[in-house]
Design a protein around this motif. Structure first.
Motif: not given
Length: 155
Positions: A47, A50-56
């Motif tokens: 999780d 996954r969150r890090c992939q969507h945050q610059p």
């Protein structure tokens, strides 16, 4: 992985375990407590990524603080032997902390959104449900107080 991320994941695992502990049933088909705990931990790590992939990636450090506050980099120094009138990042952070204690949460959030998260005043106003002029005033108020606390920073 940064220490902060590890701490966050550990906290998420503990929250998940405490919430689901009453439902845990040990059995031949379900496996052991350690296996159950391991699955929870693996899921929380997934999780996180996954969150890090969507945050610059957000820039950080004293150089970024200086840039965001329009303070020339030579006025932010981590060198304690520096003789000139400079401020370490801890000085800037201490000043920001003291300012935060004296202003409303909404004023602080407007400042953070515009200064550190690169929101336009209009975007910040929408986020905070206030006018863009109120965002500009809030941002200016915090910057003015910061310059009052650190007087040798050029205006």
């Amino acid at each position: 992985m940064r220490d902060e991320a590890i701490d966050d994941i550990v906290q998420e695992v503990l929250l998940s375990v405490t919430g689901a502990l009453g439902r845990f049933r040990r059995g031949a088909r379900r496996g052991s407590f350690r296996g159950w705990l391991r699955r929870i931990t693996e899921n929380k790590i997934r999780d996180h990524f996954r969150r890090c992939q969507h945050q610059p990636n957000a820039p950080g450090g004293s150089a970024n603080i200086a840039q965001q506050l329009n303070i020339p980099a030579e006025h932010i120094s981590n060198d304690p032997s520096s003789i000139s009138l400079t401020h370490s990042s801890s000085d800037v952070m201490a000043a920001l902390d003291s300012i935060r204690e004296t202003i409303s949460e909404q004023t602080w959030r407007a400042f953070v959104l515009v200064t550190f998260r690169d929101f336009s005043p209009t975007e910040a106003a929408t986020e905070l449900n206030i006018t863009s002029n109120a965002v500009r005033l809030a941002n200016g108020r915090v910057r003015h107080r910061l310059r009052d606390l650190l007087p040798d920073v050029p205006r």
